[in-house]
Design a protein around this motif. Structure first.
Motif, short mmCIF file in Angstrom:
data_model
loop_
_atom_site.label_atom_id
_atom_site.label_comp_id
_atom_site.label_asym_id
_atom_site.label_seq_id
_atom_site.Cartn_x
_atom_site.Cartn_y
_atom_site.Cartn_z
N THR A 135 0.80 -1.26 -0.03
CA THR A 135 0.19 0.04 -0.08
C THR A 135 0.86 1.41 -0.14
N VAL A 136 2.05 1.10 0.48
CA VAL A 136 2.84 2.30 0.62
C VAL A 136 4.19 2.22 -0.24
N PHE A 137 4.70 0.91 -0.72
CA PHE A 137 5.90 0.89 -1.26
C PHE A 137 5.85 1.44 -2.64
N LYS A 138 7.02 2.04 -3.01
CA LYS A 138 7.18 2.57 -4.41
C LYS A 138 8.41 1.98 -5.04
N SER A 139 9.60 2.12 -4.57
CA SER A 139 10.76 1.49 -5.14
C SER A 139 11.89 1.23 -4.10
N ILE A 140 12.75 0.32 -4.41
CA ILE A 140 13.99 -0.03 -3.70
C ILE A 140 15.15 0.22 -4.43
N LYS A 141 16.08 0.79 -4.11
CA LYS A 141 17.42 1.23 -5.20
C LYS A 141 18.63 0.91 -4.43
N PHE A 142 19.36 0.05 -5.18
CA PHE A 142 20.90 -0.06 -4.61
C PHE A 142 21.70 1.26 -4.58
N ILE A 143 22.56 1.17 -3.54
CA ILE A 143 23.31 2.44 -3.30
C ILE A 143 24.70 1.87 -3.24
N SER A 144 25.70 2.15 -3.72
CA SER A 144 27.05 1.76 -3.70
C SER A 144 27.86 2.54 -2.64
N LYS A 145 28.87 1.84 -1.82
CA LYS A 145 29.74 2.57 -1.01
C LYS A 145 30.00 3.77 -1.22
N GLU A 146 30.64 4.21 -2.52
CA GLU A 146 31.07 5.28 -2.92
C GLU A 146 29.99 6.23 -2.77
N GLU A 147 28.55 6.03 -3.30
CA GLU A 147 27.45 7.09 -3.02
C GLU A 147 26.88 7.37 -1.81
N LEU A 148 27.13 6.21 -0.80
CA LEU A 148 26.90 6.39 0.57
C LEU A 148 27.79 7.47 1.24
N LEU A 149 28.93 7.38 0.96
CA LEU A 149 30.12 8.25 1.43
C LEU A 149 29.83 9.65 0.89
N LYS A 151 27.21 11.10 -0.96
CA LYS A 151 25.99 11.74 -0.64
C LYS A 151 25.51 11.67 0.66
N TYR A 152 25.84 10.73 1.58
CA TYR A 152 25.39 10.68 3.02
C TYR A 152 26.29 10.64 4.00
N LYS A 153 27.56 10.63 3.70
CA LYS A 153 28.68 10.77 4.77
C LYS A 153 29.02 9.42 5.41
N ILE A 154 28.41 8.35 4.76
CA ILE A 154 28.55 7.23 5.64
C ILE A 154 29.61 6.47 5.13
N ASP A 155 30.38 6.28 5.87
CA ASP A 155 31.88 5.14 5.72
C ASP A 155 31.90 4.00 6.22
N ASN A 156 30.88 3.66 7.31
CA ASN A 156 30.95 2.46 8.08
C ASN A 156 30.07 1.35 7.44
N LYS A 157 29.70 1.34 6.22
CA LYS A 157 28.67 0.39 5.57
C LYS A 157 29.23 -0.13 4.24
N ASP A 158 28.98 -0.98 4.02
CA ASP A 158 29.71 -1.68 2.56
C ASP A 158 28.87 -1.18 1.23
N TYR A 159 27.33 -1.10 1.63
CA TYR A 159 26.47 -0.42 0.62
C TYR A 159 25.12 -0.11 1.29
N GLY A 160 24.26 0.43 0.67
CA GLY A 160 22.99 0.66 1.22
C GLY A 160 21.90 0.25 0.17
N PHE A 161 20.63 0.71 0.58
CA PHE A 161 19.39 0.62 -0.19
C PHE A 161 18.59 1.78 0.29
N GLN A 162 17.96 2.26 -0.53
CA GLN A 162 17.21 3.64 -0.61
C GLN A 162 15.67 3.07 -0.69
N ILE A 163 14.76 3.06 0.24
CA ILE A 163 13.62 2.34 0.04
C ILE A 163 12.64 3.89 -0.13
#
Length: 178
Positions: A135-149, A151-163
């Motif tokens: 009822t609320v889901f629209k998409s899920i997108k992979f985020i690379s380690k480089e993009e995490l760093l 765009k989000y200043k996150i350096d302690n995760k291997d990758y991410g997912f944006q929901i």
């Protein structure tokens, strides 16, 4: 016992009123469920509040409609982090091949950063992700380690997912966490 309930409720954003007001409106013998299993007060006391992800309180006619006359004093539905994690993992696996390939088990996301819409999730986020459904889901997108760093200043995760998700329409009526 009321202190224990208050501790659980402070971990949750599941209802629109303050925890103290909700507790006052419950009867002396509310019915408890943990991860969909009916439990007694003694079992409830064995849970570590840090393992709780969400709490939903049903009172009055909503509680009676949910479980019958046993709910006359209210129903407290508690979900643990592990329970929520299994639910959102199963859902995201069904929505994304990349998620399925990278996160191969519910407990396999320790090095994953979740971003809900544009909000970086940390701490007690499992209930937020478990609230996402068709009822609320629209998409899920992979985020690379480089993009995490970058765009989000996150350096302690291997990758991410944006929901990307809409807000549940009953969010502020005490039925959903988000």
């Amino acid at each position: 016992m009321k202190y224990l309930f208050f501790a659980f409720f402070t971990l949750s954003l599941s209802f629109a009123q303050s925890p103290k007001k909700v507790l006052k409106k419950l009867g002396d013998n509310p019915v408890f469920f943990i991860d969909s299993v009916n439990v007694d007060k003694e079992t409830l006391q064995q849970y570590d509040p840090n393992d709780i992800s969400s709490v939903t309180v049903y009172k009055d006619k909503n509680a009676v409609e949910l479980i019958g006359s046993e709910g006359k004093d209210g129903v407290i539905y508690i979900e643990t982090k592990n329970f929520c994690k299994k639910r959102y993992w199963k859902y995201f696996v069904s929505k994304s091949d990349e998620y399925r390939q990278r996160v191969t088990a519910p407990d396999g996301d320790a090095n994953v950063q979740y971003i809900l819409n544009e909000r970086v999730l940390d701490g007690n986020y499992e209930g937020n992700l478990a609230a996402i459904d068709d009822t609320v889901f629209k998409s899920i997108k992979f985020i690379s380690k480089e993009e995490l760093l970058r765009k989000y200043k996150i350096d302690n995760k291997d990758y991410g997912f944006q929901i990307i998700s809409a807000t549940p329409k009953d969010l502020y009526h005490g039925n959903r966490k988000f």
